[in-house]
Design an enzyme around this catalytic site. Sequence first.
Site, PDB file in Angstrom:
ATOM      1  N   GLU A 131      -3.531  -9.733   3.571  1.00 52.74           N
ATOM      2  CA  GLU A 131      -4.314  -9.468   4.783  1.00 52.74           C
ATOM      3  C   GLU A 131      -5.404 -10.509   5.027  1.00 52.74           C
ATOM      4  O   GLU A 131      -5.707 -10.828   6.179  1.00 52.74           O
ATOM      5  CB  GLU A 131      -4.943  -8.061   4.713  1.00 52.74           C
ATOM      6  CG  GLU A 131      -3.954  -6.924   4.960  1.00 52.74           C
ATOM      7  CD  GLU A 131      -3.229  -6.446   3.709  1.00 52.74           C
ATOM      8  OE1 GLU A 131      -3.202  -7.202   2.712  1.00 52.74           O
ATOM      9  OE2 GLU A 131      -2.672  -5.335   3.727  1.00 52.74           O
ATOM     10  N   GLU A 187       0.836  -1.207   0.000  1.00 49.66           N
ATOM     11  CA  GLU A 187       0.000   0.000   0.000  1.00 49.66           C
ATOM     12  C   GLU A 187       0.874   1.261   0.000  1.00 49.66           C
ATOM     13  O   GLU A 187       0.536   2.252  -0.650  1.00 49.66           O
ATOM     14  CB  GLU A 187      -0.955  -0.035   1.201  1.00 49.66           C
ATOM     15  CG  GLU A 187      -2.039  -1.099   1.001  1.00 49.66           C
ATOM     16  CD  GLU A 187      -2.907  -1.316   2.232  1.00 49.66           C
ATOM     17  OE1 GLU A 187      -2.316  -1.640   3.297  1.00 49.66           O
ATOM     18  OE2 GLU A 187      -4.129  -1.174   2.142  1.00 49.66           O
TER      19      GLU A 187
HETATM   20  C1  3H9 Z   1      -1.335  -5.128   7.075  1.00 51.50           C
HETATM   21  O1  3H9 Z   1      -0.377  -4.768   6.453  1.00 51.50           O
HETATM   22  C2  3H9 Z   1      -2.549  -4.274   7.261  1.00 51.50           C
HETATM   23  C3  3H9 Z   1      -2.592  -3.069   6.371  1.00 51.50           C
HETATM   24  O2  3H9 Z   1      -3.267  -3.369   5.172  1.00 51.50           O
HETATM   25  C4  3H9 Z   1      -3.390  -1.942   6.987  1.00 51.50           C
HETATM   26  C5  3H9 Z   1      -2.846  -1.274   8.163  1.00 51.50           C
HETATM   27  C6  3H9 Z   1      -3.650  -0.110   8.604  1.00 51.50           C
HETATM   28  N1  3H9 Z   1       4.465  -7.432  11.717  1.00 51.50           N
HETATM   29  O3  3H9 Z   1       7.977 -14.950   8.657  1.00 51.50           O
HETATM   30  P1  3H9 Z   1       9.340 -14.788   9.229  1.00 51.50           P
HETATM   31  C7  3H9 Z   1       8.072 -11.025  12.225  1.00 51.50           C
HETATM   32  S1  3H9 Z   1      -1.387  -6.639   7.829  1.00 51.50           S
HETATM   33  C8  3H9 Z   1       5.181  -7.771  12.796  1.00 51.50           C
HETATM   34  O4  3H9 Z   1       9.860 -15.853  10.091  1.00 51.50           O
HETATM   35  P2  3H9 Z   1      10.498 -14.991   6.602  1.00 51.50           P
HETATM   36  C9  3H9 Z   1       7.788 -12.488  12.506  1.00 51.50           C
HETATM   37  O5  3H9 Z   1       6.878 -12.610  13.573  1.00 51.50           O
HETATM   38  C10 3H9 Z   1       0.204  -7.354   7.476  1.00 51.50           C
HETATM   39  N2  3H9 Z   1       6.103  -8.768  12.790  1.00 51.50           N
HETATM   40  O6  3H9 Z   1      10.421 -14.450   8.093  1.00 51.50           O
HETATM   41  C11 3H9 Z   1       9.172 -12.984  12.840  1.00 51.50           C
HETATM   42  O7  3H9 Z   1       9.443 -12.567  14.157  1.00 51.50           O
HETATM   43  P3  3H9 Z   1      10.337 -13.485  15.116  1.00 51.50           P
HETATM   44  C12 3H9 Z   1       0.278  -7.895   6.115  1.00 51.50           C
HETATM   45  C13 3H9 Z   1       6.265  -9.410  11.644  1.00 51.50           C
HETATM   46  O8  3H9 Z   1      11.730 -14.450   6.052  1.00 51.50           O
HETATM   47  C14 3H9 Z   1      10.075 -12.177  11.916  1.00 51.50           C
HETATM   48  O9  3H9 Z   1       9.316 -11.033  11.541  1.00 51.50           O
HETATM   49  N3  3H9 Z   1       1.535  -8.544   5.902  1.00 51.50           N
HETATM   50  C15 3H9 Z   1       5.549  -9.109  10.500  1.00 51.50           C
HETATM   51  O10 3H9 Z   1      10.229 -16.452   6.564  1.00 51.50           O
HETATM   52  C16 3H9 Z   1      10.501 -12.932  10.674  1.00 51.50           C
HETATM   53  O11 3H9 Z   1       9.332 -13.410  10.024  1.00 51.50           O
HETATM   54  C17 3H9 Z   1       1.724  -9.865   6.093  1.00 51.50           C
HETATM   55  O12 3H9 Z   1       0.817 -10.588   6.398  1.00 51.50           O
HETATM   56  C18 3H9 Z   1       4.605  -8.051  10.560  1.00 51.50           C
HETATM   57  N4  3H9 Z   1       3.892  -7.671   9.492  1.00 51.50           N
HETATM   58  O13 3H9 Z   1       9.247 -14.316   5.857  1.00 51.50           O
HETATM   59  C19 3H9 Z   1       3.110 -10.374   5.863  1.00 51.50           C
HETATM   60  N5  3H9 Z   1       5.925  -9.947   9.509  1.00 51.50           N
HETATM   61  O14 3H9 Z   1      11.683 -13.544  14.470  1.00 51.50           O
HETATM   62  C20 3H9 Z   1       3.569 -11.158   7.068  1.00 51.50           C
HETATM   63  C21 3H9 Z   1       6.879 -10.745  10.031  1.00 51.50           C
HETATM   64  O15 3H9 Z   1      10.290 -12.746  16.392  1.00 51.50           O
HETATM   65  N6  3H9 Z   1       4.943 -11.581   6.977  1.00 51.50           N
HETATM   66  N7  3H9 Z   1       7.084 -10.431  11.309  1.00 51.50           N
HETATM   67  O16 3H9 Z   1       9.647 -14.814  15.147  1.00 51.50           O
HETATM   68  C22 3H9 Z   1       5.370 -12.565   6.161  1.00 51.50           C
HETATM   69  O17 3H9 Z   1       4.632 -13.097   5.362  1.00 51.50           O
HETATM   70  C23 3H9 Z   1       6.789 -13.021   6.309  1.00 51.50           C
HETATM   71  O18 3H9 Z   1       7.240 -12.588   7.563  1.00 51.50           O
HETATM   72  C24 3H9 Z   1       7.777 -12.533   5.243  1.00 51.50           C
HETATM   73  C25 3H9 Z   1       9.217 -12.942   5.640  1.00 51.50           C
HETATM   74  C26 3H9 Z   1       7.415 -13.156   3.888  1.00 51.50           C
HETATM   75  C27 3H9 Z   1       7.739 -11.031   5.103  1.00 51.50           C
END
Ligand code: 3H9
Length: 712
Positions: free
Chosen positions: A127, A107
């Site tokens: 999301e 976004e």
């Molecule tokens: C959103 O964006 C809403 C908006 O539309 C509107 C807002 C108003 N936040 O997965 P990993 C942490 S909703 C906080 O193992 P990878 C995760 O917990 C969001 N923490 O790494 C982990 O922590 P820890 C939409 C986050 O390399 C560490 O980062 N976005 C977030 O296998 C490493 O993560 C998503 O749904 C976050 N957003 O994969 C994407 N993301 O080391 C969610 C990750 O303490 N994220 N962490 O356990 C992912 O899909 C994967 O993390 C990503 C990297 C592909 C990015």
Amino acid sequence: MSGSSPVAYAIKDSVAVIRIHNPPVNALSAAVRAGLVEAIGRAEADPDVAGIVITAEGRTFIAGADITEFGKPPVSPSLPEVIETFDATRKPIVAAIGGAALGGGLEVALGCHARVAAPHAKLGLPEVTLGLLPGAGGTQRLPRLIGAVAGLKIIAEGKPVSPAEAKALGLVDELADGDLLQRAKTKARALADSQLRRSRDAANLGPREAFEQEAAALGKAYPDNPSVAACIDSVRAAFDLPFEEGMVRERVHFRHLLEDPRSKALRHVFFAEREAARIPGLPDGISARLVNKAAVIRAGTMGGGIAMCFANAGIPVTVIETGEDALQRGLARVAQTYDISVKRGTLKPEQRDARLKLIEGKVGLQAAADADIIVEAVFEEMGLKKDVFGQLDRIAKPGAVLATNTSYLDVNEIAGATSRPQDVVGMHFFSPANVMRLLEVVRGDKTAPDTLATAVQIAPKLGKVPVAVGVCYGFVGNRMLAARGKQVERLLLEGALPQDIDAAITGFGFRMGPCAMGDLAGLDIGWRIRKATGARAPVADALCEAGRLGQKTGKGCYLYAEGDRTPHPDPEVTSLIERIAAEHGITRRAIGADEIVERLIYPMVNEGARILEEGIAARPGDIDVVWLNGYGWPAWRGGPMFYADQVGLGRIAMRLEEVAAKTGEDSLRPSRLLRRLAAERRGFTSPVIEKSSVGERPLGFRDALKPQETRS
Ligand code: 3H9
């Protein structure tokens, strides 16, 4: 910009470069949002700045909103407010996307005037996988930019697209093979002299009719899914309402979904899965052993599936059998499974060929001599397993990890058959092993930290979610399954029929009920175990004695037509159950779906509490991850322990007491931990509980609670 801000600002060649550095994934925390607004304001005010580039450090661009902030009081500026400042600038802003641009991250990029992406980037709005919808303009900007049909698909399915796909869709303006930042700066300077194009003003929605068709198809594919419905409604607003009002519509849906228990459950799942990979009690700095070659012992359905996991990960694997015939049968089954994937279009023929090349078949255990990890998948019989491990002890190279795929047996006893118990670990795959995501990693009393780390760290490469567990009969998953199975018997005797039980459980959200699942797996599996342990299950035993072993015999709890897996209720089963109930002096009665759910799920929760007390699982979330990935627990219910907290432990303890009193089944009495938490009006997921009972202890530690608080 203050030194501690996660947003850095620098001017290079008349372009303001705004660099986000918020490890691990550059989530849009309050500090990042504030930093972005400040940086944009600074660039806007500086006459020497012609254009602006937003970039990020590390492997990701921006992974989205900071999910840990959800549910806490909002801190301004909100993300929509941040992106509004982009719209208001007179200078071009270019997003330099060098990694994942997800959710709020995309976004942010959509709020820019142009997007340049590196070839390994990925772009998406995931999301919905968290039970939400994009809440910072994604549902309004993306459809206007790339068309409502393509936009809706990306938003409602939550799957990321590659930069090449994004370019074809018009989501990305340029692909940068070389220096991404340089390309983005050049783009920003080029745009400085032109009319700025904002995604909010784009007019590419496309025909309404096509959108409605896509919306109907998605509604059908995801029935009863409130976030998909909200995505559709929000994108539709892009046709019906001006941009600002569409933003309000999106915001209302977002706030509403944020409070929905289903989204809370899915967010819990997101963090629980990541937490599960962190093993309490493992010394810092322990690294996994190198695994360049694997061996799997036996080429049955399980062994073949495990071998496929290694091949899929690009690790050469030797499948070992006792004879040539069994070996060829096993290898043929593997090839056939890959062929099916090719036919379905999920695997390219060249990928199949490459994977098959990595799988070598051999007769005789000696072939395991050069493997770095050996996974035993022989028949579930202690004598056999000990014999295999005794031989492996002599054959395997020093330092090889010796893993057993046992689903119930004592890993310590198996390790005791070797002179190197420190190298022995349980790796409990679930059938079909090439498909199911769960891997229970069983830590024996003598398992060395680096052996455990090897099994846990290799899991994601094999496509698995690892959960470390301690040694007990059935570990976490099967032990809780047994607690449920016992109550299935009880309910059948008291008045329910298999179809009532399965309907209640599928109504709860499981894809399959326990009776249909028993028929699929074969009722003789449990029968054999009961015979070995002297246990009885009157109804299941009688079904097996009558030759009703499940789908493979055309009848079990249900009746099956030839070549058809549809379960049909069978009056013969009703008579059999009624007869056995009468023999036990039980007067049957009608039992409703709600009671069935309580009677099946609460004993599982109770067993989960015992598992925590004993330190078999380290955290309640680990138990949830087991059930979500190995047993089809519905993700939107967050797992049994999360669900229990939603119901309230007080209610669960009370109902268990009632049923225990009525049935005289002592094992149903609430465990010590459950009773204590219920009395304190707390839940399993309270951090205090995690610390005090299990969180920091090594697994397999039996006396997690103090002596007076051990298993009741
Ligand atoms: C959103 O964006 C809403 C908006 O539309 C509107 C807002 C108003 N936040 O997965 P990993 C942490 S909703 C906080 O193992 P990878 C995760 O917990 C969001 N923490 O790494 C982990 O922590 P820890 C939409 C986050 O390399 C560490 O980062 N976005 C977030 O296998 C490493 O993560 C998503 O749904 C976050 N957003 O994969 C994407 N993301 O080391 C969610 C990750 O303490 N994220 N962490 O356990 C992912 O899909 C994967 O993390 C990503 C990297 C592909 C990015």
